[in-house]
Design a protein around this motif. Structure first.
Motif, short mmCIF file in Angstrom:
data_model
loop_
_atom_site.label_atom_id
_atom_site.label_comp_id
_atom_site.label_asym_id
_atom_site.label_seq_id
_atom_site.Cartn_x
_atom_site.Cartn_y
_atom_site.Cartn_z
N GLN A 98 0.69 -1.28 -0.10
CA GLN A 98 0.13 0.05 -0.36
C GLN A 98 1.14 1.25 0.06
O GLN A 98 2.22 1.15 0.15
CB GLN A 98 -0.89 0.00 1.42
CG GLN A 98 -2.19 -0.74 1.28
CD GLN A 98 -2.58 -1.30 2.86
OE1 GLN A 98 -2.15 -1.03 3.69
NE2 GLN A 98 -2.85 -2.63 2.94
N ALA A 99 -0.15 1.92 -0.78
CA ALA A 99 1.28 3.77 -0.22
C ALA A 99 2.07 3.62 1.28
O ALA A 99 2.78 4.80 1.02
CB ALA A 99 -0.01 5.19 -1.14
N SER A 100 1.18 3.28 1.77
CA SER A 100 1.93 3.60 3.54
C SER A 100 2.99 2.62 3.58
O SER A 100 3.69 3.38 4.92
CB SER A 100 0.94 3.52 4.11
OG SER A 100 0.39 2.04 4.50
N ASP A 101 3.16 2.41 3.37
CA ASP A 101 4.36 1.22 3.21
C ASP A 101 6.07 1.44 2.22
O ASP A 101 6.65 1.31 2.64
CB ASP A 101 4.12 -0.45 2.15
CG ASP A 101 2.75 -1.33 3.12
OD1 ASP A 101 2.64 -0.72 4.32
OD2 ASP A 101 2.13 -1.68 2.84
N LEU A 102 5.56 2.69 1.24
CA LEU A 102 6.37 3.41 -0.18
C LEU A 102 7.66 3.91 1.22
O LEU A 102 8.70 3.26 0.78
CB LEU A 102 6.26 4.41 -0.52
CG LEU A 102 5.27 3.73 -1.92
CD1 LEU A 102 4.64 4.97 -1.87
CD2 LEU A 102 6.19 2.82 -2.41
N ALA A 103 7.29 4.27 2.30
CA ALA A 103 8.73 4.66 2.65
C ALA A 103 9.70 3.14 3.77
O ALA A 103 10.57 3.24 2.95
CB ALA A 103 8.47 5.60 4.47
N ALA A 104 8.98 2.43 4.41
CA ALA A 104 9.74 1.62 5.11
C ALA A 104 10.33 -0.03 3.54
O ALA A 104 11.16 -0.01 3.32
CB ALA A 104 9.01 -0.13 5.65
N VAL A 105 9.74 0.49 2.32
CA VAL A 105 10.30 -0.42 1.06
C VAL A 105 11.17 0.45 0.18
O VAL A 105 12.22 -0.52 -0.03
CB VAL A 105 8.74 -0.94 0.55
CG1 VAL A 105 9.20 -0.62 -1.35
CG2 VAL A 105 7.88 -1.24 0.99
#
Ligand code: COA
Length: 152
Positions: free
Chosen positions: A6-13
């Motif tokens: 999801q968009a909210s995962d982008l920083a961690a990814v």
């Protein structure tokens, strides 16, 4: 747990990608891959520990990228992530292709365990961080003979 990115995962990814790749994908590329590919993450205790990007193309698929956070490698997460991400492909691919740096022994061993095998070699395909180039190994996994698919 393995689920769609999801968009909210982008920083961690993106953080994991920057830790493991010499030529990392940008956050934008990951953002686009949420819409255009089958992009998954593996998480534990609400922490994203890895990701996988598969590109379905007609009745085949390409594994574009995957990684596990360096502190979590060697625990079986990569194998589980790849296996379950492939199972999420709705196009039921007959074959899945990937290319990997010849020097990336961990990834090659993971892919072999996941029943990929080498079909080709692209000479001097990848730039090396220290200069020069290295070969890409092209691998394929044939899924069409998977008997269990008959019951999907
Ligand atoms: C490649 C990568 C995804 C593997 O993930 P992982 O969670 O560490 O792998 P697993 O623990 O699931 O291991 C699965 C199998 O891969 C092989 N393997 C994993 N790490 C290995 C290593 N360092 N050396 C040799 N084989 C290795 C083993 O065969 C292992 O099976 P086994 O434990 O039964 O022996 C991870 O090392 C990584 O993120 N690397 C950096 C990014 C990258 O290279 N991505 C792939 C190219 S885009």
């Amino acid at each position: 747990m393995i689920r769609l990115m999801q968009a909210s995962d982008l920083a961690a990814v993106s953080q994991i990608e920057n830790l493991v790749q010499t030529h990392p994908w940008t956050k934008n590329q990951f953002e686009e891959s949420i819409n255009s590919h089958v992009s998954t993450v593996i998480e534990q205790d609400h922490q994203v520990l890895g990701f996988c990007i598969l590109q379905p193309v007609v009745d085949e698929a390409n594994l574009l990228l995957m990684a596990i956070h360096p502190s979590q490698q060697g625990k079986g997460l990569g194998y589980q992530l790849l296996d379950e991400s492939i199972a999420l492909l709705k196009n039921n691919p007959v074959q899945i292709f990937l290319e990997v740096r010849e020097s990336n022994k961990a990834a090659i061993a993971l892919y072999e365990k996941s029943e990929f095998h080498q079909i080709d070699l692209r000479k001097n395909y990848y730039p090396k961080p220290e200069g020069g180039r290295e070969h890409a190994i092209i691998m394929v996994k044939t899924c069409g003979d998977d008997f269990s698919k008959l019951f999907k």
